[in-house]
Structure formats: C-alpha cells, structure tokens
Scaffold this motif. Structure first.
Motif, PDB file in Angstrom:
ATOM      1  N   CYS A  16     -13.281 -39.845   1.287  1.00 11.87           N
ATOM      2  CA  CYS A  16     -13.301 -41.302   1.103  1.00 11.87           C
ATOM      3  C   CYS A  16     -13.542 -41.664  -0.367  1.00 11.87           C
ATOM      4  N   ILE A  20     -11.013 -43.659  -2.996  1.00 14.03           N
ATOM      5  CA  ILE A  20     -11.433 -44.849  -3.753  1.00 14.03           C
ATOM      6  C   ILE A  20     -11.261 -44.619  -5.246  1.00 14.03           C
ATOM      7  N   VAL A 425     -12.187 -48.982   3.295  1.00 12.70           N
ATOM      8  CA  VAL A 425     -11.996 -47.630   2.770  1.00 12.70           C
ATOM      9  C   VAL A 425     -10.575 -47.152   3.038  1.00 12.70           C
ATOM     10  N   THR A 531      -9.892 -42.643   9.087  1.00 15.94           N
ATOM     11  CA  THR A 531     -11.050 -43.531   9.004  1.00 15.94           C
ATOM     12  C   THR A 531     -11.519 -43.976  10.388  1.00 15.94           C
TER      13      THR A 531
END
Length: 554
Positions: A16, A20, A425, A531
């Motif tokens: 994650c 990002i 996310v 996710t």
C-alpha cells in the motif's frame, strides 16, 4: 479466530505504501514533468544553470514517473497516413537491374547486346536483347536470380516473375512477393515513424497500423498537425549515385537506367545520375551534426561494415569522378572524388544552418521512410479542449467518489469507514501502477477509474452483508467476521475474474480509447480485490484486537 501473521501485515502495508509513493508525483504533475524534461535535457545536451534549477524542482530520491495524459486530455495532433507501397516496387526493380544485366552479360555470346527500356508499368523492369532466338536462355538466366518469398503466406513461391515476348524480356514482382513487400513496407514505416517521434522527445505517442496500408498517429503535446507532419512527413531517403553529367537545363535527355535530378540549392543546375544507387541510408551506422573544415554546419556520416567496404572500393576505383549525395530526389552535394575514402566516414556539406543540419541528422539516424506518405486525415486538438475534458472527468470522478464514500459510511458505519480508507488506498495504488508502467490516461480511462471505485466497494459490500448473516448464527463477532470473509471470497473472485476477462478482450480487440478504458479497468480490478480482501480485513483485525468488542454492528 481472526489472525494475520506479522509478515503478511508487513507485506500488505508495504504494498500500500509503495503504491501511494508511486502515485505521489501525479499530485505535483507540472513540477515533476519539468524536472523530468530537465533531467533528460541534461543527459543529452549537457548541463546549464536553468536546467539544473528545473531538475531541482523534485527530489531525486523520490519516484518521478507520471501517468501520461492522452491526446484527448493533453491536446496534440492526430494524423492518418497512407503508405505508397507501390514506390517500393520501383526501387526494387532499380536495384534488381544490375543483377539482371550481369546475368545476361554472362551469356552475351547467345543474347547479344542488352538494352533497358522504359517500363510499361510502374514496378516492372523491361529490357531488349539483340537475339530474340536466345530468349529461352535469357529467361533461364534471369529466373535463376529469383529467391523464395520470405512470408508465411508465400511459402513455395518465388519473388520474381520473368516473362518474354519476341526480343523483350520483362521482370516484375510476383503477387506473393508484393503482399510480403507491402507488409514489410508498412511495418518499416511504422517503426521509423516511432523512432522519429521518439527522437524529438514527445510523450507516449499512439502509432498503430490500420488496414493494409494506413498508419494512425496520435501525439499528445504537439502544437499542431503541421508540426507533427514536419517531424515524420519527410521521407529522408538518402542515396549515393555516380554522376554521368551536369546540365543547366531540365530538358536534358536521359537513357534507361539514368535519373535527372535537380540541385537542392541551385535550381538551374541539373545532374544526370545512374539510377542504381551505390549506397543508401540503410548502410548508415549513425549521423551526427558537425562542422566542415571551413567552420560551416555539416552532417558527418558513419557507414556500417558493408557500407564502408562499398564506399571505399567505389572511391578507390573512381578517383576524379563526381559522386552525388541525393536526399529525397534532390542533390545535396556532388563533390569530386579526390582520393580514396576508406575510413567508413563521409561528410555532407551544403547551405546548412546549425538547426537544419541537426534536423537532417535526426532524420537520417531514425532511418528513411521506405515509401512516401499521404496524409488522409489531420486534426489538431487544442490544450484548452483537453483541459475541458480533464475538468469534466475530474468532476465525474469527484462526484462518484463522494457518493460512494457517503453511501458506505451511512450503510455500514465503522466498517464502511474501513472500506472508504481502502478505497482511497486503492485509487492511489491504481495511479501508482499506471505511473510505474508509463501508461497513458485517456478520457475513457477516467471512466474506467470511476467504474473501479464502484467495483472496489462492491467486494466490501459482499463481505459486510455476509458478516451480517453470520452474526445471526455464528458464536461471537470474531467468528462472524472470519466466516464473512471466507464465504464471500468465492463470489468476489468469480465476479472480478469475469470482469477482468471482458476487459482483456476489450484490450486485445479494441484500439485507442477502448484500450485506455480496458487498461485502467484491469489494473483497477487487481488493486480493488487486493484492498477489499486484504487491506480492509487488516484494518478490521487491528481494530478488533485493540477494542475486543462483545458485539458488533455492520
């Protein structure tokens, strides 16, 4: 019991954070784009204070890859070009003529003298032999030059068709060889166009073959279709020919196997050249702008092994003769060979400027287009129109995002907030993956992202509804959560696999905007499944471990 090993937690959170981090440059698009352009300019052209300042706009230790904006978002130029494949037939016959002549000269005692005639049709080679009775021997000698067709559709066929009538012998390409030649010509033109566009640093062009002899070219960021045509429209066919004579009139008569070519600078000067080129641009290894001994801009050529050998042998055997350099049917220079040139290098001089010599070097390095292009369609999309598309897409994405966030929070409470965190996310990871692969984002691609948002929470809805059902029968909230994720997994996987297969079919069979939609949807499916299954579960487990609630409400 709800348990996730430490190593799994590290992997989930690490992926994650990586997504990002890769998506972060897109939040500072203009700054990062300026940084990337400056770094590229420093590597190719050298450092200047302005370039160093631009390169410092973004930290070098952070990722600097961006999601490229497509033609409909950035503005740019659109061209549809047709390749004149028939031009290659003419060149092929010109290069075949010396071999045919040598084959007939070898049996001159039978056929007598050989004369090349004006071709009855483009792409054919016609010649007359003195002794018509020797036509069978002539046909046999010329047919021996034929080679197998290099094509899956032409297996077993020969590349030349040789016929004779009376004292006239005709050579042309076979139908199978024409089909193979057409395919090779368009493929070569496609690759050379791509190289020329890449040379000037344009971002993520779309260059695709359409039909049998057409090429679609879309280049974001180019100011106009005319500018794009200036980059790719020049054929840049470089050849070297022996000079037969020079003349001050365009009415000079030429024989078969000769060309009448005008000087590129002096319109009153014409040259009669042998049509068979000694060398061509295919024999070049590289071309670089430079200066001649008088300090004037020029282009320095380096030949490959074959080109250097041929060039050295020809200049050694023809000292004192004129040797013309022809670019796109214009004589650039026709100097006298004063001494053998055996180093594999040559220099093109003329009335160049620094800019024109650089442009010519770029064209020659990229290679010569095998045939002329005709632009059937040209369109310029202004940056303003692209900005309108961006704003429309942004509004659609924001509205969809807010609607999903509100719905999930109102419907599932705290669990809905976990799903919303996973959704944020997910979008970051989606942009990060697209950035890492250098994908191009189009307006349909934005539609794919909006659709991905709905699909991302759809998996969470299945899980949360399943947890609600399990709360009625399971022993305790921990067991209900665990069973909810386990028993919803098959439905989530099935739904997303079928959508992924559909997206893959769109990508393989579609083109342009359809591909953009399919790419974002496929990447979005992968990130949303990750996710929904792993990140939201990790958030729920962390919350459950800290609070240890006796009852839960979903």
């Amino acid at each position: 019991m709800l348990q996730i090993p430490l190593w799994k937690r590290v992997v989930i959170l690490g992926l994650c954070l990586l997504g990002i981090l890769l998506a972060l440059p897109n939040a500072f698009y203009t700054r990062v784009e300026t940084h990337n352009d400056a770094v590229s300019a420093i590597e190719t052209l050298g450092s200047t204070p302005e370039r160093e300042a631009d390169a410092g706009l973004w930290p070098s230790f952070l990722p600097a890859t961006l999601v490229n904006l497509g033609l409909d978002l950035r503005g740019g130029a659109h061209l549809l070009a047709e390749v004149h494949v028939e031009d290659v037939y003419v060149d092929r016959m010109d290069t075949t003529w010396p071999d045919v002549r040598d084959a007939l000269v070898a049996i001159r005692d039978q056929v007598g003298f050989v004369e090349r005639l004006e071709a009855a049709a483009p792409g054919t080679l016609s010649l007359r032999i003195q002794n018509a009775d020797a036509m069978p021997a002539a046909l046999e000698a010329v047919r021996a030059l034929a080679q197998p067709v290099v094509s899956l559709s032409g297996i077993g066929a020969q590349d030349l068709v040789v016929t004779g009538q009376g004292s006239t012998l005709t050579v042309e390409l076979s139908p199978e060889e024409k089909l193979a030649t057409d395919d090779r010509t368009v493929r070569q033109a496609l690759e050379i166009i791509r190289r020329r566009i890449d040379e000037v640093g344009t971002r993520e062009p779309t260059i695709q073959r359409q039909g049998e002899d057409r090429i679609l070219i879309q280049v974001p960021g180019v100011g106009s279709a005319e500018e794009l045509k200036g980059i790719i429209g020049t054929t840049a066919r470089l050849t070297f020919h022996p000079v037969v004579s020079a003349s001050a009139t365009a009415d000079t008569r030429t024989s078969a196997g000769q060309l009448l070519v005008q000087d590129i600078d002096e319109e009153a000067v014409w040259y009669v050249l042998e049509s068979a080129a000694i060398l061509s641009g295919e024999d070049l290894k590289t071309a670089q702008p430079g200066f001649d001994q008088n300090g004037q801009p020029s282009v320095t050529l380096s030949f490959n092994g074959h080109g250097a050998q041929v060039f050295g042998r020809f200049t050694s055997e023809n000292v004192g003769a004129l040797f013309a350099t022809v670019l796109d049917d214009k004589v650039i220079t026709a100097p006298q060979i004063r001494e053998p040139i055996t180093g594999g290098q040559a220099q093109i001089t003329g009335n160049f400027t620094v800019e024109s010599s650089t442009d010519l070097a770029v064209l020659l390095r990229a290679g010569a287009l095998p045939a002329e292009l005709t632009f059937l369609e040209e369109r310029t999309i202004s940056p303003g129109l692209g900005q309108d598309s961006i704003e429309a897409g942004r509004i659609a994405a924001v509205v969809g995002f807010v609607a999903v966030i509100v719905f999930m929070a109102l419907s599932y409470g705290l669990f809905g907030i976990f799903a919303n965190i996973a959704l944020i996310v997910n979008l970051s990871m989606l942009l990060g993956v697209l950035s890492a692969f250098g994908a191009t984002l189009t307006l349909p691609g934005i539609a794919g992202i909006v659709l991905t948002m709905g699909m991302a929470v759809d998996a969470n809805v299945l899980v949360f509804e399943r947890i609600r059902e399990e709360l009625k029968t399971a022993k305790g909230p921990s067991r209900a959560i665990e069973l909810g994720y386990q028993r919803a997994l098959s439905a989530i996987i099935d739904a997303n696999i079928t959508t992924f297969i559909t997206s893959l079919i769109l990508f393989l069979l579609g083109s342009g905007p359809v591909k953009g939609f399919a790419v974002t949807l496929m990447v979005g499916i992968v990130t949303s499944v990750f996710t929904a299954i792993w990140l939201t579960r990790l958030l729920v487990v962390i919350w459950f471990e800290r609070r240890r609630p006796r009852t839960i409400e979903v």
